[in-house]
Design a protein around this motif. Structure first.
Motif, PDB file in Angstrom:
ATOM      1  N   GLU A 205       0.979  -1.200   0.040  1.00 44.54           N
ATOM      2  CA  GLU A 205      -0.217  -0.028  -0.063  1.00 44.54           C
ATOM      3  C   GLU A 205       0.789   1.183   0.033  1.00 44.54           C
ATOM      4  N   ARG A 208       1.523   3.874   2.755  1.00 37.65           N
ATOM      5  CA  ARG A 208       2.192   3.686   4.078  1.00 37.65           C
ATOM      6  C   ARG A 208       3.649   4.253   3.984  1.00 37.65           C
ATOM      7  N   TRP A 209       4.070   4.615   2.815  1.00 35.78           N
ATOM      8  CA  TRP A 209       5.429   4.967   2.482  1.00 35.78           C
ATOM      9  C   TRP A 209       5.395   6.527   2.796  1.00 35.78           C
ATOM     10  N   VAL A 211       4.277   8.007   5.402  1.00 32.59           N
ATOM     11  CA  VAL A 211       3.810   8.537   6.751  1.00 32.59           C
ATOM     12  C   VAL A 211       5.017   9.306   7.576  1.00 32.59           C
ATOM     13  N   THR A 273       7.918  -1.537   4.926  1.00 33.92           N
ATOM     14  CA  THR A 273       6.961  -0.451   5.498  1.00 33.92           C
ATOM     15  C   THR A 273       5.638  -0.337   4.567  1.00 33.92           C
ATOM     16  N   PRO A 277       1.250  -2.998   8.293  1.00 34.28           N
ATOM     17  CA  PRO A 277       0.674  -1.840   8.919  1.00 34.28           C
ATOM     18  C   PRO A 277       1.551  -1.249   9.884  1.00 34.28           C
ATOM     19  N   LEU A 278       1.892  -0.033   9.959  1.00 32.71           N
ATOM     20  CA  LEU A 278       2.956   0.683  10.914  1.00 32.71           C
ATOM     21  C   LEU A 278       2.551   0.642  12.316  1.00 32.71           C
TER      22      LEU A 278
END
Length: 486
Positions: A205, A208-209, A211, A273, A277-278
């Protein structure tokens, strides 16, 4: 070896200027001891550099914990332009200019004199030994999830000692063996991340990179981790005397290794990442193994853990090779006692290996972050002297033979050193008080050690010699300058 002339020992070691001649490290009557050992070719050299600098993405997890995905990814894209590329370019130029064991010690000695060359050798050797003390720690951190008994106590101590002794013996057996072992270990360590990347494609996804939370960044941890994972390009210079045709092989190997290192960091971080999920608190040493289990199952986690173990073996033997051959090179230049210049029947510096292994064992009790911070602090001092030596030699001896020369003039050389120097200042400023005190004490030991060794030589308590197989920079330099004046 020949006994060094007492009057020459007090003069600064100077570089030679040639009109149309290449640096010659061996004379026609060179000792057979150098001819009996096979030189390192380009492929093993690429992987030796890979392991001296990187070894794979093991240990980069802290950048995500410290700064989040976006800054971690940007760090491994932009940091090489600020630090890695300038350092690699300087290593290529200076390493081909002085293709002998001792590397950066000879560069600094040529520009600033033997006293500061010794300080460079002391700080870089100590930094390298501290760095090597980290690899048993990382090795056990990756295995403790599978073998909980290794988390602490007597089993962990025994494991550290056994690993150190086994890898030290491999170094003793020869640099060529170490080089090809590095190739095999490198391939095995890189492959699981290629597989993990392919398995992760459906889960990626891209959002997410991106964030980022600038109010929640541990800049000290972030910069120290980046710095540690992208430095030590100059370490290969201490093996230049063992390289096959170093004038051509060294620059090519540094270029190929640079590409391999940057991709080896960036792609796994992109996968980890983007596919998971982070949870920043989870991004600690060994987290890539957990990501592998989530994406591919237990088999992929086991492969990552095995790759980590083997990668740490590769980093250990590569770093120890550089550290021990540096001591040999210093002894061949008369900076250390003769016994450091003695080679084993395999061509390896036995005394240097034993000293380096002892340092690793003594320092292995430190934690990961303490090791990284202390190593970076000492390394920064050494790099400042390298930058000064590089610029000074460019300014004072522009006509000297440089088989590989960075395509910039003197002004460009100065400008190229400014960004990494500013970065050094930031890293030093972010060091903790404990690390700063310990590192400065280590520096002071070096400042006192060189005069003590000089006194021991004067009293003939220890024997110092300069190898007859190496050129006398001082005499050759004066001969060239005198002829140039006439």
């Amino acid at each position: 070896m020949k006994q060094r002339n007492l009057t020459n020992q007090q003069t600064s070691v100077q570089m030679r200027e040639y009109s149309n001649a290449e640096y010659v490290g061996l004379e026609d009557d060179a000792s057979p001891k150098y001819d009996n050992f096979k030189k390192v070719s380009i492929i093993p050299l690429v992987f030796l550099i890979f392991y001296e600098v990187s070894g794979g993405p093991f240990g980069v997890e802290d950048t995500v914990q410290a700064a989040g995905p976006l800054l971690a990814l940007l760090g491994f894209l932009l940091f090489p332009f600020i630090w890695s590329i300038p350092e690699a370019l300087i290593t290529a130029e200076m390493g081909t200019m002085f293709p002998e064991n001792g590397g950066y010690v000879v560069w600094v000695s040529s520009a600033l004199g033997p006293y500061w060359g010794f300080q460079q050798g002391w700080m870089k050797w100590l930094s390298g030994v501290i760095d090597n003390a980290l690899y048993p720690v990382l090795f056990l951190d990756y295995l403790k999830s599978a073998i909980p008994g290794l988390e602490g106590g007597l089993p962990r101590i025994i494991a550290v000692l056994a690993l150190t002794l086994a890898l030290t013996y491999m170094n003793y057996r020869g640099l060529t063996i170490v080089g090809w072992v590095a190739v095999l270990l490198g391939v095995f360590s890189i492959l699981p991340f290629v597989v993990m990347g392919l398995v992760a494609i459906p889960e990626l996804e891209p959002s997410r990179w991106f964030v980022i939370d600038l109010h929640n960044v541990n800049w000290g941890l972030y910069l120290n981790t980046l710095f540690w994972n992208l430095n030590y390009w100059d370490s290969i210079s201490t093996l230049a005397g063992e390289v096959e045709n170093p004038n051509k092989t060294l620059p090519k190997a540094l270029f190929y290794a640079l590409i391999l290192v940057v991709l080896g960091y960036f792609v796994p971080l992109l996968v980890g990442t983007g596919a998971i999920p982070l949870d920043r608190e989870m991004w600690v040493d060994g987290y890539f193994a957990d990501i592998a289990k989530i994406l591919g199952g237990i088999w992929l986690r086991s492969w990552i853990q095995g790759a980590s173990a083997l990668s740490n073996m590769g980093m250990f033997v590569a770093e120890m090779s550089s550290d021990s051959f540096q001591l040999l090179g210093m002894a061949e230049r008369g900076m250390l006692p003769d016994f450091f210049a003695k080679r084993s029947r395999y061509g390896t510096p036995l005394t240097g290996i034993l000293f380096s292994a002892s340092g690793v064992i003594l320092l292995s009790w430190l934690s990961f972050q303490e090791i990284v911070a202390a190593e970076n602090f000492l390394y920064c001092f050494g790099m400042i002297m390298e930058f000064i030596a590089f610029v000074k030699l460019r300014m004072r001896y522009p006509a000297a033979s440089r088989p590989y020369m960075i395509p910039v003039g003197t002004t460009g050389a100065i400008l190229m050193c400014i960004p990494p120097t500013l970065l050094i200042c930031v890293v030093l400023a972010l060091a903790s008080f404990k690390v700063m005190v310990i590192s400065l004490l280590a520096v002071m030991i070096g400042l006192v050690m060189q005069p003590c060794l000089h006194y021991a030589e004067k009293k003939r308590w220890l024997r110092f010699s300069m190898s007859s197989d190496l050129p006398d920079f001082h005499s050759a330099y004066h001969g060239d300058t005198e002829s140039g004046k006439q």
